[in-house]
Scaffold this motif. Structure first.
Motif, PDB file in Angstrom:
ATOM      1  N   ARG A  23       1.008  -1.292  -0.027  1.00 27.61           N
ATOM      2  CA  ARG A  23       0.099   0.016  -0.059  1.00 27.61           C
ATOM      3  C   ARG A  23       0.948   1.080   0.113  1.00 27.61           C
ATOM      4  NH1 ARG A  23      -4.787   1.895  -1.362  1.00 27.61           N
ATOM      5  NH2 ARG A  23      -3.578   2.502  -2.660  1.00 27.61           N
ATOM      6  N   ALA A  24       2.020   1.327   0.819  1.00 25.59           N
ATOM      7  CA  ALA A  24       2.975   2.359   0.817  1.00 25.59           C
ATOM      8  C   ALA A  24       3.638   2.388  -0.289  1.00 25.59           C
ATOM      9  CB  ALA A  24       3.881   2.108   2.011  1.00 25.59           C
ATOM     10  N   ALA A  25       4.035   1.372  -1.234  1.00 24.62           N
ATOM     11  CA  ALA A  25       4.694   1.489  -2.313  1.00 24.62           C
ATOM     12  C   ALA A  25       3.912   2.059  -3.408  1.00 24.62           C
ATOM     13  CB  ALA A  25       5.246   0.176  -2.469  1.00 24.62           C
ATOM     14  N   VAL A  26       2.546   1.475  -3.561  1.00 23.89           N
ATOM     15  CA  VAL A  26       1.646   1.745  -4.399  1.00 23.89           C
ATOM     16  C   VAL A  26       0.379   2.669  -4.223  1.00 23.89           C
ATOM     17  CG1 VAL A  26       0.431   0.641  -6.546  1.00 23.89           C
ATOM     18  CG2 VAL A  26       2.395  -0.485  -5.520  1.00 23.89           C
ATOM     19  N   PRO A  27       0.449   3.974  -3.857  1.00 19.86           N
ATOM     20  CA  PRO A  27      -0.491   4.777  -3.185  1.00 19.86           C
ATOM     21  C   PRO A  27      -1.850   4.826  -4.205  1.00 19.86           C
ATOM     22  CG  PRO A  27       1.109   6.158  -3.914  1.00 19.86           C
ATOM     23  CD  PRO A  27       1.725   4.697  -4.234  1.00 19.86           C
ATOM     24  N   ASP A  28      -1.568   4.414  -5.560  1.00 12.02           N
ATOM     25  CA  ASP A  28      -2.781   4.554  -6.493  1.00 12.02           C
ATOM     26  C   ASP A  28      -3.663   3.289  -6.236  1.00 12.02           C
ATOM     27  OD1 ASP A  28      -3.932   5.380  -9.138  1.00 12.02           O
ATOM     28  OD2 ASP A  28      -3.655   3.181  -9.531  1.00 12.02           O
ATOM     29  N   ASP A  29      -4.799   3.626  -5.967  1.00 10.84           N
ATOM     30  CA  ASP A  29      -5.954   2.523  -5.788  1.00 10.84           C
ATOM     31  C   ASP A  29      -5.964   1.456  -6.654  1.00 10.84           C
ATOM     32  OD1 ASP A  29      -6.356   3.580  -3.202  1.00 10.84           O
ATOM     33  OD2 ASP A  29      -8.374   4.654  -4.021  1.00 10.84           O
ATOM     34  N   ALA A  30      -6.024   1.950  -7.881  1.00  7.20           N
ATOM     35  CA  ALA A  30      -5.935   0.671  -8.877  1.00  7.20           C
ATOM     36  C   ALA A  30      -4.673  -0.145  -9.065  1.00  7.20           C
ATOM     37  CB  ALA A  30      -6.338   1.282 -10.327  1.00  7.20           C
ATOM     38  N   TYR A  57      -2.779  -0.465  -6.347  1.00  9.23           N
ATOM     39  CA  TYR A  57      -2.756  -1.493  -5.410  1.00  9.23           C
ATOM     40  C   TYR A  57      -3.769  -2.796  -5.579  1.00  9.23           C
ATOM     41  CZ  TYR A  57      -3.586  -2.756  -0.200  1.00  9.23           C
ATOM     42  OH  TYR A  57      -3.656  -3.720   0.687  1.00  9.23           O
ATOM     43  N   GLU A  58      -4.808  -2.731  -6.157  1.00  8.57           N
ATOM     44  CA  GLU A  58      -5.770  -3.788  -6.523  1.00  8.57           C
ATOM     45  C   GLU A  58      -5.108  -4.740  -7.303  1.00  8.57           C
ATOM     46  OE1 GLU A  58      -8.449  -4.567  -4.897  1.00  8.57           O
ATOM     47  OE2 GLU A  58      -8.530  -2.779  -3.704  1.00  8.57           O
ATOM     48  N   GLN A  59      -4.398  -4.184  -8.307  1.00  9.27           N
ATOM     49  CA  GLN A  59      -3.600  -5.036  -9.247  1.00  9.27           C
ATOM     50  C   GLN A  59      -2.516  -5.864  -8.392  1.00  9.27           C
ATOM     51  OE1 GLN A  59      -2.152  -2.978 -12.369  1.00  9.27           O
ATOM     52  NE2 GLN A  59      -4.096  -2.248 -13.227  1.00  9.27           N
ATOM     53  N   ALA A  60      -1.715  -5.305  -7.680  1.00  9.04           N
ATOM     54  CA  ALA A  60      -0.931  -5.958  -6.679  1.00  9.04           C
ATOM     55  C   ALA A  60      -1.349  -6.854  -5.837  1.00  9.04           C
ATOM     56  CB  ALA A  60      -0.074  -4.773  -5.788  1.00  9.04           C
ATOM     57  N   ILE A  61      -2.580  -6.576  -5.240  1.00  7.94           N
ATOM     58  CA  ILE A  61      -3.145  -7.768  -4.299  1.00  7.94           C
ATOM     59  C   ILE A  61      -3.633  -8.866  -5.325  1.00  7.94           C
ATOM     60  CG2 ILE A  61      -5.290  -8.012  -3.218  1.00  7.94           C
ATOM     61  CD1 ILE A  61      -5.347  -5.469  -2.074  1.00  7.94           C
ATOM     62  N   GLN A 117       8.679  -6.459  -4.216  1.00  8.10           N
ATOM     63  CA  GLN A 117       8.089  -6.709  -5.431  1.00  8.10           C
ATOM     64  C   GLN A 117       8.295  -8.090  -6.080  1.00  8.10           C
ATOM     65  OE1 GLN A 117       9.159  -4.041  -8.389  1.00  8.10           O
ATOM     66  NE2 GLN A 117       7.707  -4.817 -10.125  1.00  8.10           N
ATOM     67  N   GLN A 118       9.482  -8.572  -6.133  1.00  3.84           N
ATOM     68  CA  GLN A 118       9.827  -9.852  -6.531  1.00  3.84           C
ATOM     69  C   GLN A 118       9.611 -11.059  -5.629  1.00  3.84           C
ATOM     70  OE1 GLN A 118      13.753  -9.801  -8.463  1.00  3.84           O
ATOM     71  NE2 GLN A 118      13.805  -7.769  -8.234  1.00  3.84           N
ATOM     72  N   TYR A 119       9.630 -11.028  -4.113  1.00  2.10           N
ATOM     73  CA  TYR A 119       9.439 -12.145  -3.505  1.00  2.10           C
ATOM     74  C   TYR A 119       8.617 -12.001  -2.341  1.00  2.10           C
ATOM     75  CZ  TYR A 119      14.196 -12.326  -5.523  1.00  2.10           C
ATOM     76  OH  TYR A 119      15.354 -12.585  -6.658  1.00  2.10           O
TER      77      TYR A 119
END
Length: 214
Positions: A58-65, A67-71, A130-132
């Motif tokens: 969340r801290a690394a990707v403040p953009d909501d969209a 962040y949802e992709q990261a999840i 990001q990687q692990y």
């Protein structure tokens, strides 16, 4: 691939999209995600590790969209994190049996070398996240495990990709009598790896379904 990166892949969460799991019915392991060597890894401890990763994402990707992709890309985070928490203890037991230890100085030396390669402390933390799927506060723990794996392999006259190394982990798994809560699968002793299982009281739900029922 560089040995350090191979070991990071070995010990860190696999980033892959998959359904979430929720439990129904009675829990055969109340409060425990796993029992390793007679010691519990509690669901609370597992959730803490997962929340650390989510907070870092969340801290690394403040953009909501984004962040949802990261999840979505780390949908198996809970199960992968538990796999790593169990594997940590298995590897530590195998290293102990082989007389292998890692010093704080060795960890710092490894971290300094990786920071130099990646462009600094923050860059290294971002890369491992990001990687692990490793939260920044767990980075040194992960490096310790990598060093333990490398030194264990060296003591066996092999490397982390060879059967002799995994045989040592399998032997440690047997001694620790690893037992997972069925909602997280089972532990394959020979492969020292978590395996998904189907049980009549566990159902899979998608992220969308979870949000709709929240």
């Amino acid at each position: 691939m560089h040995r350090r990166r191979r070991t990071a892949l070995l010990l860190s969460a696999a980033i892959a999209a998959a359904p979430l799991i929720t439990a129904c019915g009675n829990d055969a392991h109340p409060g425990a995600a796993a029992v390793v060597g007679g010691q519990r890894i509690t669901v609370s401890q597992l959730e803490t590790r997962v929340n650390e990763v989510r907070a870092a994402q969340r801290a690394a990707v403040p953009d909501d969209a984004q962040y949802e992709q990261a999840i979505a890309k780390t949908g198996t985070l809970s199960r992968d994190t538990l796999h790593n928490m169990v594997l940590e203890r298995v590897l530590q037991r195998a290293a102990q049996d082989a007389g292998v230890s890692v010093s704080r100085k060795e960890i710092q030396q490894m971290r300094s070398g990786l920071e130099e390669q990646t462009g600094g402390s923050k860059a290294l933390e971002a890369a491992w996240l990001q990687q692990y799927g490793i939260a920044p506060e767990r980075l040194d723990e992960n490096l310790r495990l990598q060093l333990e794996a490398q030194k264990l392999a060296t003591s066996l006259g092999t490397n982390t990709g060879d059967p002799a190394f995994w045989n040592a982990l399998a032997e440690a798994s047997k001694k620790l009598n690893v037992d997972l809560n069925p909602r997280y699968g089972t532990w394959d002793v020979d492969k020292s790896s978590r395996v998904d299982t189907k049980t009549p009281w566990v159902r899979e739900v998608t992220t969308t379904e979870t949000q709709q029922t929240a």
